[in-house]
Design a protein around this motif. Structure first.
Motif, PDB file in Angstrom:
ATOM      1  N   THR A   1      40.476  23.935  26.114  1.00 60.09           N
ATOM      2  CA  THR A   1      39.577  23.466  25.140  1.00 60.09           C
ATOM      3  C   THR A   1      40.049  24.104  23.515  1.00 60.09           C
ATOM      4  O   THR A   1      40.993  24.647  23.395  1.00 60.09           O
ATOM      5  N   GLY A   2      38.997  23.698  22.514  1.00 61.71           N
ATOM      6  CA  GLY A   2      39.723  24.374  21.418  1.00 61.71           C
ATOM      7  C   GLY A   2      40.310  23.159  20.579  1.00 61.71           C
ATOM      8  O   GLY A   2      40.271  22.141  20.911  1.00 61.71           O
ATOM      9  N   PRO A   3      40.609  23.644  19.295  1.00 67.47           N
ATOM     10  CA  PRO A   3      40.872  22.475  18.420  1.00 67.47           C
ATOM     11  C   PRO A   3      42.348  21.852  18.888  1.00 67.47           C
ATOM     12  O   PRO A   3      42.526  20.573  18.641  1.00 67.47           O
ATOM     13  N   ASN A   4      43.178  22.275  19.579  1.00 68.01           N
ATOM     14  CA  ASN A   4      44.306  21.514  20.377  1.00 68.01           C
ATOM     15  C   ASN A   4      44.504  21.468  21.771  1.00 68.01           C
ATOM     16  O   ASN A   4      45.196  21.447  22.443  1.00 68.01           O
ATOM     17  N   ALA A   5      42.994  21.100  22.440  1.00 59.35           N
ATOM     18  CA  ALA A   5      42.627  20.936  23.689  1.00 59.35           C
ATOM     19  C   ALA A   5      43.656  19.873  24.515  1.00 59.35           C
ATOM     20  O   ALA A   5      44.004  20.207  25.551  1.00 59.35           O
ATOM     21  N   THR A   6      44.093  19.049  23.649  1.00 57.27           N
ATOM     22  CA  THR A   6      44.844  17.771  24.512  1.00 57.27           C
ATOM     23  C   THR A   6      46.177  18.496  24.900  1.00 57.27           C
ATOM     24  O   THR A   6      46.779  18.102  25.889  1.00 57.27           O
ATOM     25  N   PHE A   7      46.890  19.604  24.246  1.00 54.72           N
ATOM     26  CA  PHE A   7      47.953  20.056  24.583  1.00 54.72           C
ATOM     27  C   PHE A   7      47.844  20.853  25.888  1.00 54.72           C
ATOM     28  O   PHE A   7      48.711  20.418  26.889  1.00 54.72           O
ATOM     29  N   GLY A   8      46.589  21.740  26.096  1.00 54.36           N
ATOM     30  CA  GLY A   8      46.647  22.298  27.254  1.00 54.36           C
ATOM     31  C   GLY A   8      46.239  21.322  28.585  1.00 54.36           C
ATOM     32  O   GLY A   8      46.982  21.406  29.651  1.00 54.36           O
ATOM     33  N   VAL A   9      45.361  20.470  28.425  1.00 52.44           N
ATOM     34  CA  VAL A   9      45.001  19.436  29.351  1.00 52.44           C
ATOM     35  C   VAL A   9      46.138  18.478  29.943  1.00 52.44           C
ATOM     36  O   VAL A   9      46.215  18.407  30.984  1.00 52.44           O
ATOM     37  N   SER A  10      46.928  18.028  28.795  1.00 55.64           N
ATOM     38  CA  SER A  10      47.997  17.125  29.311  1.00 55.64           C
ATOM     39  C   SER A  10      49.047  17.857  30.126  1.00 55.64           C
ATOM     40  O   SER A  10      49.431  17.658  31.223  1.00 55.64           O
ATOM     41  N   THR A  11      49.327  19.296  29.737  1.00 52.48           N
ATOM     42  CA  THR A  11      50.512  20.068  30.220  1.00 52.48           C
ATOM     43  C   THR A  11      49.890  20.225  31.638  1.00 52.48           C
ATOM     44  O   THR A  11      50.361  20.365  32.688  1.00 52.48           O
TER      45      THR A  11
ATOM     46  N   ILE B   1      35.058  16.442  13.428  1.00 51.34           N
ATOM     47  CA  ILE B   1      33.906  17.175  13.555  1.00 51.34           C
ATOM     48  C   ILE B   1      34.163  18.080  14.917  1.00 51.34           C
ATOM     49  O   ILE B   1      34.745  17.579  15.858  1.00 51.34           O
ATOM     50  N   ASP B   2      33.562  19.464  14.889  1.00 52.63           N
ATOM     51  CA  ASP B   2      33.692  20.232  15.863  1.00 52.63           C
ATOM     52  C   ASP B   2      32.405  21.328  15.837  1.00 52.63           C
ATOM     53  O   ASP B   2      31.955  21.227  14.647  1.00 52.63           O
ATOM     54  N   PRO B   3      32.209  21.693  16.935  1.00 54.67           N
ATOM     55  CA  PRO B   3      30.764  22.619  16.853  1.00 54.67           C
ATOM     56  C   PRO B   3      30.860  23.806  15.982  1.00 54.67           C
ATOM     57  O   PRO B   3      29.730  24.327  15.611  1.00 54.67           O
ATOM     58  N   LEU B   4      32.147  24.041  15.448  1.00 61.60           N
ATOM     59  CA  LEU B   4      32.246  25.244  14.346  1.00 61.60           C
ATOM     60  C   LEU B   4      32.360  24.714  13.186  1.00 61.60           C
ATOM     61  O   LEU B   4      32.757  25.408  12.114  1.00 61.60           O
ATOM     62  N   MET B   5      32.368  23.685  12.771  1.00 60.36           N
ATOM     63  CA  MET B   5      32.715  22.800  11.260  1.00 60.36           C
ATOM     64  C   MET B   5      31.793  23.540  10.345  1.00 60.36           C
ATOM     65  O   MET B   5      32.077  23.211   9.179  1.00 60.36           O
TER      66      MET B   5
ATOM     67  N   GLY C   1      31.278  19.963  23.665  1.00 60.13           N
ATOM     68  CA  GLY C   1      32.688  20.095  24.177  1.00 60.13           C
ATOM     69  C   GLY C   1      33.414  21.022  22.811  1.00 60.13           C
ATOM     70  O   GLY C   1      33.103  20.162  21.586  1.00 60.13           O
ATOM     71  N   PRO C   2      34.417  21.640  22.901  1.00 54.04           N
ATOM     72  CA  PRO C   2      34.849  22.584  21.657  1.00 54.04           C
ATOM     73  C   PRO C   2      35.933  21.832  21.165  1.00 54.04           C
ATOM     74  O   PRO C   2      36.376  22.088  19.987  1.00 54.04           O
ATOM     75  N   ASP C   3      36.474  20.706  21.671  1.00 57.62           N
ATOM     76  CA  ASP C   3      37.713  20.135  20.917  1.00 57.62           C
ATOM     77  C   ASP C   3      37.108  19.102  19.882  1.00 57.62           C
ATOM     78  O   ASP C   3      35.787  18.573  19.740  1.00 57.62           O
ATOM     79  N   PRO C   4      37.935  18.777  18.878  1.00 57.74           N
ATOM     80  CA  PRO C   4      37.129  18.119  17.660  1.00 57.74           C
ATOM     81  C   PRO C   4      37.035  16.658  18.072  1.00 57.74           C
ATOM     82  O   PRO C   4      37.933  15.919  19.115  1.00 57.74           O
ATOM     83  N   LYS C   5      36.149  16.016  17.511  1.00 61.61           N
ATOM     84  CA  LYS C   5      35.795  14.593  17.587  1.00 61.61           C
ATOM     85  C   LYS C   5      36.227  13.723  16.428  1.00 61.61           C
ATOM     86  O   LYS C   5      36.233  14.616  15.390  1.00 61.61           O
ATOM     87  N   VAL C   6      36.446  12.538  16.556  1.00 60.71           N
ATOM     88  CA  VAL C   6      36.713  11.686  15.492  1.00 60.71           C
ATOM     89  C   VAL C   6      35.486  10.898  14.832  1.00 60.71           C
ATOM     90  O   VAL C   6      34.722  10.283  15.556  1.00 60.71           O
TER      91      VAL C   6
END
Lengths: 389, 300
Positions: A49-59, B222-226, B122-127
């Motif tokens: 999860t987090g701002p670079n979530a696709t990194f972890g998920v893909s790996t 956008i993300d929940p902590l924005m 979800g904590p990952d950013p959305k577009v």
């Protein structure tokens, strides 16, 4: 006076909230004992999860696929491999915490992770202290494996990656003036920017601007306005996809025509979603290309596509290779499977045929392999050239 | 010179966004003397509401005026409802408690929304969907004036004028000012205090809704902590201009935006956030009531 104390309270509360946040774990099971009769327990940590979530998920998906394949063939020494994955939210302090937990509570014999160099650097000293081999699939900063003799990686390192892009800018794009926009708080980005600068200057090019940003910013126009007045032929942005997407938009909004260049941190399907047309036609160095004609690569892409209904990105491929190098090392062990035995075998890896190229682990525990340069073309990437080490 | 003009445009555009969020802080403070920390998170929820509605209707990549208006309405309505709920269930029960209790509640509501957002969205950013096509309106050498920058600035100015009209020219506005100066007396004069406060929250929250769509349009991630950082900066802007003062919020926002832009443009980006809080500290030391605020003697 009152307001000031209020703010300090707010920050205190904020940091406390950070400590008590729960850890989500996609495939976490019960705690397994080391050397338990039926299973070999391997730990994985990554930014699920987090701002670079696709990194972890893909790996994670790449690793999962490799584990599944070996378990279908009967495992190692008759034992099944068991993967315990924990989420570090892309934060170094979380990475250190989950790695401690994997080692002390789950008793893993080996670790796979992390993508981001900053997170690997936070976790590596702990793995080294407990003498648990850690294989990073894709941390490219040189410092990661310098931590100790239990830390390995299966990807190329930044001096090489920076050199690749500098050479590419010089030879392929014939660029004379390049500007750099780096994420100052990110070990990966700073390393890449420095090595690029060094090589590009050595080739006779000129770095006309070197400005910085901090991950999490959303406005980059001030830096880019500065860059614009130097009229660069290309802008090198060694960052991660979330910011790069926004930067690309603002580059075009300011009317800058320069070609954008980057590193493997760009490798995510979200890059195009955020950047849209602004990012089209930009180049970045990567670990592998889906356009490869190699049979084993095709096999991997098909298997991955079948399981997850998507085309694997470079990080998935590296996760897969990291897991397979670990598996091949495990299979070479004839006696009891211990962390030290695994370490010794991983260090002996030579000309391993992975999907991201032929991997040889050198005496610095880094992988020697080639890099590819790809061009962003809509949601997919087009192969441009391969650069040998 | 061209660089400087571009920095001015960028700074005013960024500052306008701060100003819009700052207006929400200032309105609630003006009426209730409460710093509504949840404001920035209401703004975040507004952005996500617009995101999901756009996806639901399949208009996340069909920019146009109708998309903009629809998303603005969606975001304003969902923010208002959320603001109303927060006021009704978190703040109203504490109306007569010491002011510190309600402040801490505000911080609690803020955390609640942030972490709930991480679970729900979800904590990952959305577009964020494409709302308008960003075209270049005017060029002078290298300097570019984009339609987003103009749109954002205009929206902020119109909002401020509308708010001024509402507060100084209408009956509701008069009631708001009455509640602001003395709740008990206003109640004795026949003002429905609960209703007026609810109205204030609706207006303040819908401003956050407008802000979220404008920011989503300009920075489509956008993300929940924005809301966290932009909320803190907008709060500083409100304090800088004089909290409780509408003009002050606008002025504070623009000053914040411009000074950030200049610091990053001519100095280093690492000082960007340090500057915001540096300004806050200086203001608290030298002009606690803000640039346009009047210091009042506390009645005992």
């Amino acid at each position: 006076m009152f307001k000031k104390s209020l703010w300090s309270f707010a920050f205190l509360a904020l940091s406390m909230a950070g400590c008590t946040k729960k850890e989500s774990s996609p495939t976490e099971g019960g705690s397994a004992q080391k050397g338990s009769s039926q299973e070999i327990v391997v730990g994985e940590f990554g930014s699920m999860t987090g701002p670079n979530a696709t990194f972890g998920v893909s790996t994670h998906r790449g690793i999962e696929l490799a584990f599944e394949e070996v378990n279908q063939k009967g495992g190692i020494q008759g034992k099944k491999l068991k993967l315990i994955s924990l989420d570090d939210q892309g934060k170094p302090e979380e990475a250190a915490a989950v790695v401690s937990r994997l080692i002390t509570q789950n008793n893993v014999v080996a670790l796979l992770g992390e993508v981001a160099s900053s997170n690997s650097l936070a976790a590596a000293p702990i793995a080294q202290r407990y003498k648990i081999p850690m294989i990073s699939p894709s941390s490219t900063n040189p410092k990661v494996t310098e931590v100790g003799d239990y830390i390995f990686r299966v990807c190329f390192i930044d001096p090489f990656q920076g050199t690749v892009m500098a050479k590419f800018a010089h030879e392929h794009l014939k660029a004379k003036k390049v500007a750099i926009l780096r994420d100052v708080k990110n070990d990966y980005s700073v390393g890449l920017a420095d090595f690029f600068t060094e090589k590009f200057k050595a080739l006779g090019g000129q770095i006309v601007a070197d400005v910085s940003y901090v991950a999490g910013d959303s406005d980059f126009k001030a830096q880019l306005t500065q860059v614009r007045s130097t009229q660069p032929d290309a802008i090198f942005i060694p960052g991660y996809y979330t910011e790069v997407g926004l930067i690309a938009r603002q580059v075009r909004e300011l009317g800058i025509k320069a070609t954008l260049l980057g590193g493997d941190g760009w490798d995510s399907s979200k890059l195009y979603e955020i950047g849209k047309d602004s990012i089209n036609g930009s180049f970045f160095s990567n670990h592998y290309t889906t356009e490869s004609t190699d049979a084993s690569v095709k096999e991997f892409i098909d298997a991955y596509n079948k399981k997850y209904q998507e085309v694997p990105d470079g990080l998935a491929a590296l996760g897969y290779d990291a897991a397979r190098i670990l598996i091949s090392s495990l299979s070479r062990i004839s006696g009891e499977i211990t962390s030290t035995a695994i370490r010794d075998e991983v260090a002996k890896t030579k000309e391993f045929k992975g999907v991201t190229g032929v991997i040889t682990i050198n005496e610095k525990r880094d992988a020697i392999k080639s890099a590819v340069v790809v061009q962003v073309d809509g949601a997919s990437n087009r192969y441009v050239t391969t650069v040998e080490p | 010179m061209q660089d400087f003009v571009q920095h001015l445009i960028n700074g005013i555009s960024l500052g306008s966004i701060y100003a819009l969020i700052a207006l929400g802080y200032t309105m609630v403070y003006g009426i209730l003397q409460l710093i509504n920390f949840a404001h920035a998170d209401v703004y975040m929820v507004g952005a996500f509401a617009a995101y999901y509605v756009a996806r639901f209707f399949g208009i996340d990549s069909s920019p146009g005026i109708s998309t903009l208006i629809l998303l603005l309405i969606v975001s304003m309505v969902s923010c208002s409802v959320l603001g109303l709920l927060i006021e009704r269930f978190a703040y109203r029960p504490l109306r007569n408690s010491p002011r510190l209790n309600i402040l801490i509640t505000a911080i609690g509501v803020s955390f609640f929304l942030e972490y709930l957002g991480q679970i729900v969205f979800g904590p990952d950013p959305k577009v964020f969907p494409d709302v308008l096509v960003d075209a270049n309106l005017f060029s002078w050498g290298q300097v570019q004036l984009r339609s987003f920058d103009v749109a954002i600035f205009c929206v902020v100015m119109i909002t401020m004028l509308a708010l001024n009209f509402l507060i100084y020219r209408t009956k509701v506005g008069k009631a708001m000012r009455a509640v602001s100066s003395n709740q008990q007396v206003a109640a004795l004069m026949g003002v429905n205090v609960d209703r007026i406060i609810a109205v204030t929250f609706v207006i303040g929250s819908s401003l956050a809704g407008v802000g979220s769509v404008l920011v989503g349009m300009k920075y489509p991630k956008i993300d929940p902590l924005m809301g966290l950082l932009i909320g803190l900066k907008a709060f500083v802007a409100a304090v800088l201009g004089g909290i409780g003062n509408l003009m002050g919020a606008i002025l504070g926002g623009i000053i914040m935006g411009l000074s950030e832009e200049m610091v990053v443009g001519y100095w280093a980006s690492t000082y960007r956030d340090a500057l915001a809080f540096g300004i806050l500290i200086l203001i608290l030391i030298f002009r606690p009531a803000g640039l346009l605020g009047k210091s009042q003697i506390e009645k005992v």
